[in-house]
Design a protein around this motif. Structure first.
Motif, PDB file in Angstrom:
ATOM      1  N   ILE A   1       0.669  -1.092  -0.006  1.00  0.00           N
ATOM      2  CA  ILE A   1      -0.139  -0.156   0.094  1.00  0.00           C
ATOM      3  C   ILE A   1       0.702   1.427   0.119  1.00  0.00           C
ATOM      4  O   ILE A   1       1.993   1.225   0.392  1.00  0.00           O
ATOM      5  CB  ILE A   1      -0.914   0.132   1.235  1.00  0.00           C
ATOM      6  N   VAL A   2       0.233   2.357  -0.511  1.00  0.00           N
ATOM      7  CA  VAL A   2       1.089   3.499  -0.312  1.00  0.00           C
ATOM      8  C   VAL A   2       0.364   4.404   0.772  1.00  0.00           C
ATOM      9  O   VAL A   2      -0.818   4.754   0.580  1.00  0.00           O
ATOM     10  CB  VAL A   2       0.951   4.450  -1.851  1.00  0.00           C
ATOM     11  N   LEU A   3       1.098   4.656   1.744  1.00  0.00           N
ATOM     12  CA  LEU A   3       0.556   5.496   2.979  1.00  0.00           C
ATOM     13  C   LEU A   3       0.942   7.120   2.661  1.00  0.00           C
ATOM     14  O   LEU A   3       2.153   7.404   2.295  1.00  0.00           O
ATOM     15  CB  LEU A   3       1.163   5.130   4.205  1.00  0.00           C
TER      16      LEU A   3
ATOM     17  N   ASP B   1       4.587  16.258  -4.909  1.00  0.00           N
ATOM     18  CA  ASP B   1       5.872  15.607  -5.819  1.00  0.00           C
ATOM     19  C   ASP B   1       6.087  14.364  -4.755  1.00  0.00           C
ATOM     20  O   ASP B   1       7.546  14.076  -4.700  1.00  0.00           O
ATOM     21  CB  ASP B   1       6.876  16.482  -5.757  1.00  0.00           C
ATOM     22  N   GLY B   2       5.344  13.471  -4.462  1.00  0.00           N
ATOM     23  CA  GLY B   2       5.737  12.414  -3.829  1.00  0.00           C
ATOM     24  C   GLY B   2       6.316  12.442  -2.571  1.00  0.00           C
ATOM     25  O   GLY B   2       6.844  11.606  -1.801  1.00  0.00           O
ATOM     26  N   LYS B   3       6.078  13.900  -1.779  1.00  0.00           N
ATOM     27  CA  LYS B   3       6.595  13.941  -0.419  1.00  0.00           C
ATOM     28  C   LYS B   3       5.696  13.640   0.355  1.00  0.00           C
ATOM     29  O   LYS B   3       4.169  13.552   0.169  1.00  0.00           O
ATOM     30  CB  LYS B   3       7.137  15.345  -0.125  1.00  0.00           C
TER      31      LYS B   3
ATOM     32  N   GLU C   1      -3.471   3.721   0.636  1.00  0.00           N
ATOM     33  CA  GLU C   1      -4.097   3.306  -0.859  1.00  0.00           C
ATOM     34  C   GLU C   1      -3.363   2.199  -1.316  1.00  0.00           C
ATOM     35  O   GLU C   1      -2.402   2.003  -1.112  1.00  0.00           O
ATOM     36  CB  GLU C   1      -3.497   4.278  -1.834  1.00  0.00           C
ATOM     37  N   SER C   2      -4.271   1.098  -1.963  1.00  0.00           N
ATOM     38  CA  SER C   2      -3.764   0.065  -2.631  1.00  0.00           C
ATOM     39  C   SER C   2      -2.719   0.534  -3.573  1.00  0.00           C
ATOM     40  O   SER C   2      -3.010   1.475  -4.411  1.00  0.00           O
ATOM     41  CB  SER C   2      -4.887  -0.732  -3.175  1.00  0.00           C
ATOM     42  N   PHE C   3      -1.808  -0.205  -3.458  1.00  0.00           N
ATOM     43  CA  PHE C   3      -0.564   0.216  -4.694  1.00  0.00           C
ATOM     44  C   PHE C   3      -1.428  -0.323  -6.200  1.00  0.00           C
ATOM     45  O   PHE C   3      -1.566  -1.483  -6.345  1.00  0.00           O
ATOM     46  CB  PHE C   3       0.820  -0.722  -4.503  1.00  0.00           C
ATOM     47  N   VAL C   4      -1.138   0.728  -6.996  1.00  0.00           N
ATOM     48  CA  VAL C   4      -1.915   0.400  -8.304  1.00  0.00           C
ATOM     49  C   VAL C   4      -0.705   0.057  -9.185  1.00  0.00           C
ATOM     50  O   VAL C   4       0.414   0.692  -9.232  1.00  0.00           O
ATOM     51  CB  VAL C   4      -2.289   1.828  -8.635  1.00  0.00           C
ATOM     52  N   THR C   5      -0.747  -1.214  -9.836  1.00  0.00           N
ATOM     53  CA  THR C   5       0.079  -1.384 -10.758  1.00  0.00           C
ATOM     54  C   THR C   5      -0.329  -0.910 -12.170  1.00  0.00           C
ATOM     55  O   THR C   5      -1.289  -1.334 -12.884  1.00  0.00           O
ATOM     56  CB  THR C   5       0.314  -2.937 -10.872  1.00  0.00           C
ATOM     57  N   PHE C   6       0.449   0.118 -12.531  1.00  0.00           N
ATOM     58  CA  PHE C   6       0.291   0.918 -13.846  1.00  0.00           C
ATOM     59  C   PHE C   6       0.995   0.488 -14.872  1.00  0.00           C
ATOM     60  O   PHE C   6       2.466   0.396 -14.655  1.00  0.00           O
ATOM     61  CB  PHE C   6      -0.053   2.284 -13.548  1.00  0.00           C
ATOM     62  N   SER C   7       0.780   0.731 -15.956  1.00  0.00           N
ATOM     63  CA  SER C   7       1.733   0.731 -17.267  1.00  0.00           C
ATOM     64  C   SER C   7       2.408   2.167 -17.431  1.00  0.00           C
ATOM     65  O   SER C   7       3.404   2.358 -17.850  1.00  0.00           O
ATOM     66  CB  SER C   7       1.033   0.158 -18.525  1.00  0.00           C
ATOM     67  N   ARG C   8       1.321   3.098 -17.040  1.00  0.00           N
ATOM     68  CA  ARG C   8       2.060   4.651 -17.408  1.00  0.00           C
ATOM     69  C   ARG C   8       1.082   5.576 -16.711  1.00  0.00           C
ATOM     70  O   ARG C   8      -0.108   5.233 -16.277  1.00  0.00           O
ATOM     71  CB  ARG C   8       2.155   5.019 -18.845  1.00  0.00           C
ATOM     72  N   GLU C   9       1.754   6.884 -16.495  1.00  0.00           N
ATOM     73  CA  GLU C   9       0.828   7.850 -15.941  1.00  0.00           C
ATOM     74  C   GLU C   9       0.696   8.891 -17.001  1.00  0.00           C
ATOM     75  O   GLU C   9       1.464   9.254 -17.518  1.00  0.00           O
ATOM     76  CB  GLU C   9       1.719   8.252 -14.645  1.00  0.00           C
ATOM     77  N   VAL C  10      -0.647   9.388 -16.648  1.00  0.00           N
ATOM     78  CA  VAL C  10      -1.228  10.387 -17.566  1.00  0.00           C
ATOM     79  C   VAL C  10      -2.012  11.212 -17.072  1.00  0.00           C
ATOM     80  O   VAL C  10      -2.187  11.237 -16.018  1.00  0.00           O
ATOM     81  CB  VAL C  10      -2.179   9.714 -18.955  1.00  0.00           C
TER      82      VAL C  10
ATOM     83  N   LEU D   1      -3.821  10.514 -13.713  1.00  0.00           N
ATOM     84  CA  LEU D   1      -4.388   9.007 -13.860  1.00  0.00           C
ATOM     85  C   LEU D   1      -3.158   8.397 -13.892  1.00  0.00           C
ATOM     86  O   LEU D   1      -2.391   8.448 -14.481  1.00  0.00           O
ATOM     87  CB  LEU D   1      -5.412   9.199 -15.114  1.00  0.00           C
ATOM     88  N   PHE D   2      -3.800   6.899 -13.402  1.00  0.00           N
ATOM     89  CA  PHE D   2      -2.959   5.884 -13.932  1.00  0.00           C
ATOM     90  C   PHE D   2      -3.513   4.991 -14.888  1.00  0.00           C
ATOM     91  O   PHE D   2      -4.702   4.829 -14.703  1.00  0.00           O
ATOM     92  CB  PHE D   2      -2.724   4.853 -12.481  1.00  0.00           C
ATOM     93  N   VAL D   3      -2.715   4.524 -15.979  1.00  0.00           N
ATOM     94  CA  VAL D   3      -3.437   3.577 -16.831  1.00  0.00           C
ATOM     95  C   VAL D   3      -3.198   2.346 -16.399  1.00  0.00           C
ATOM     96  O   VAL D   3      -1.941   1.744 -16.081  1.00  0.00           O
ATOM     97  CB  VAL D   3      -2.535   3.632 -18.380  1.00  0.00           C
TER      98      VAL D   3
ATOM     99  N   ALA E   1      -8.170   7.445 -11.280  1.00  0.00           N
ATOM    100  CA  ALA E   1      -7.706   8.758 -10.810  1.00  0.00           C
ATOM    101  C   ALA E   1      -6.838   8.560  -9.635  1.00  0.00           C
ATOM    102  O   ALA E   1      -6.714   8.132  -8.658  1.00  0.00           O
ATOM    103  CB  ALA E   1      -9.024   9.543 -10.511  1.00  0.00           C
ATOM    104  N   ASN E   2      -5.781   9.457  -9.744  1.00  0.00           N
ATOM    105  CA  ASN E   2      -4.812   9.530  -8.564  1.00  0.00           C
ATOM    106  C   ASN E   2      -4.968  10.889  -7.825  1.00  0.00           C
ATOM    107  O   ASN E   2      -5.391  11.190  -6.746  1.00  0.00           O
ATOM    108  CB  ASN E   2      -3.340   9.699  -9.103  1.00  0.00           C
ATOM    109  N   GLU E   3      -4.978  11.953  -8.504  1.00  0.00           N
ATOM    110  CA  GLU E   3      -5.312  13.300  -7.651  1.00  0.00           C
ATOM    111  C   GLU E   3      -5.672  14.412  -8.865  1.00  0.00           C
ATOM    112  O   GLU E   3      -5.541  14.357  -9.997  1.00  0.00           O
ATOM    113  CB  GLU E   3      -4.179  13.714  -6.932  1.00  0.00           C
ATOM    114  N   MET E   4      -6.243  15.357  -8.365  1.00  0.00           N
ATOM    115  CA  MET E   4      -6.792  16.626  -9.154  1.00  0.00           C
ATOM    116  C   MET E   4      -5.840  17.725  -8.644  1.00  0.00           C
ATOM    117  O   MET E   4      -5.676  17.946  -7.423  1.00  0.00           O
ATOM    118  CB  MET E   4      -8.112  16.875  -9.296  1.00  0.00           C
TER     119      MET E   4
END
Ligand code: AMP
Length: 373
Positions: free
Chosen positions: A135-137, A145-147, A174-183, A248-250, A257-260
């Motif tokens: 998970i990502v806490l 920026d990931g901080k 959050e559950s860790f999302v296995t994504f192919s790319r970020e858009v 968004l994560f693909v 959706a990740n964040e707005m």
């Protein structure tokens, strides 16, 4: 000047908004701590740390906007008693809190990774049991920026993760999302409710910081309608005016959706040269109550951030078709100090330009070798 727009924040986003505003006879003013901020050469800066300067800032403009999503709500509350703010306060309040943000995505049926609110060691243990690992806490407020994040891969890290992030206040697991790319998708909504959307950007990060974006995102035609639908739901629900960004994560199950971000966005800088009307100009148009411009792509574009150290201006400008944007910031490791827009004719020219760019950027790691159109 026909109108003045007051902007909370005076960084590069404010600077590029003001650059887009000037040809429309619109002046910008800024509310910002640092007097020599990137926007300072383009309009008056009201020192956000001094007493009474909020009142002076409120008097300085007809209508208000922001370039900084952590703009204090207390300042916004004073402002909106007197003048209009676009985007609306609610959008800002939601974007400042990941739990509220995920709650809104749920309410609007925008897919997100499963998540749980965490406010104690016990609730973190319960979240791990329910969501599984990894998970990502994340801290619910204040992260960027990931901080303020901890990726929990095994149960024996629970106490360490809690020790690191627990004191920061409320958290989200959050559950860790296995994504192919970020858009990301960027859209603008006018005061009459009209919505226009730019094509998806494919975003590449290095050490948690955006390194480059490719637009339109390669092979994204089948993703664009869903992304457009999600951001339009957000814009209409919030009765939003101005530019909004959705990251968004693909995944193999579609977009999550990740964040707005309730503002213009780094992944939209390509649009200054790459679109008929840029994110900055359309934001200014929306805030000023003017008709929106076309978001059509002029040419596929790659935007490369300049991070930490400046390249030589003459080296960048010698690249065929390259545009250089410097933010008048001092060099510091990990700091975004400018960007370069490349507008290659085809994939072969892109490969060639990237190879040349990698040689002249002091921080070539920012540029990965895997660019393609
Ligand atoms: P954020 O601050 O939420 O934008 O997260 C920063 C980066 O961490 C994102 O751009 C992703 O690369 C990664 N990330 C964030 N949340 C997740 C998640 N739930 N699963 C996998 N990676 C994530």
């Amino acid at each position: 000047m026909d109108k003045t727009i007051g902007i909370f924040g005076g960084g590069q986003l404010g600077r590029m908004m003001a650059q887009a505003a000037l040809p429309l006879n619109i002046q910008c003013t800024f509310f910002e701590a640092s007097p020599d901020c990137p926007a300072a050469t383009l309009g008056q800066v009201f020192a956000s740390k001094s007493e009474n300067s909020l009142q002076d800032f409120i008097h300085s403009a007809d209508v208000f906007s922001l370039e900084f999503e952590n703009t204090p709500l207390a300042d916004v509350d004073v402002l909106i008693k007197h003048k209009d703010l676009h985007p609306p306060r609610q959008a800002l309040a939601i974007a400042q809190n990941r739990l509220l943000e995920k709650g809104l995505f749920d309410e609007l049926a925008i897919p997100v990774a499963p998540y749980k609110a965490v406010n104690s060691l016990e609730s973190l243990q319960a979240a791990v049991a329910e969501l599984g690992l990894p998970i990502v806490l994340k801290t619910a407020t204040g992260g960027y920026d990931g901080k303020g994040q901890f990726v929990l891969r095994s149960a024996d890290q629970i106490e360490q993760a809690w020790a690191e992030l627990g004191p920061a206040g409320s958290l989200i697991a959050e559950s860790f999302v296995t994504f192919s790319r970020e858009v990301s998708i960027i859209a603008v909504r006018g005061q009459n409710g009209e919505v226009k959307t730019w094509p998806l950007a494919e975003n590449h990060h290095h050490n948690g910081i955006l390194s480059h974006s490719i637009v339109p995102a390669p092979n994204s035609a089948d993703l664009q309608p869903a992304a457009q639908d999600y951001i339009t739901r957000l814009l209409n629900h919030l009765n939003y005016v101005g530019v909004l960004t959705l990251e968004l994560f693909v995944t193999d199950k579609g977009l999550y959706a990740n964040e707005m971000a309730p503002r213009v966005h780094n992944s939209g800088h390509w649009s200054i040269e790459g679109a008929v009307c840029s994110q900055f100009e359309n934001h200014i148009r929306a805030v000023a109550g003017l008709p929106l411009g076309s978001t059509e792509v002029v040419r596929p574009t790659v935007m490369v951030n300049i991070i930490g150290q400046h390249p030589k201006t003459e080296d960048v400008l010698a690249l065929n078709g390259a545009h250089l944007h410097l933010y008048n910031k001092t060099e510091r490791e990990g700091r975004k100090i400018g960007h370069i827009t490349l507008m290659p004719n085809d994939a072969a020219e892109l490969t060639d330009l990237c190879r040349q760019l990698a040689k002249i950027l002091p921080n070539p790691l920012a540029l990965s070798a895997d660019m393609s159109l």
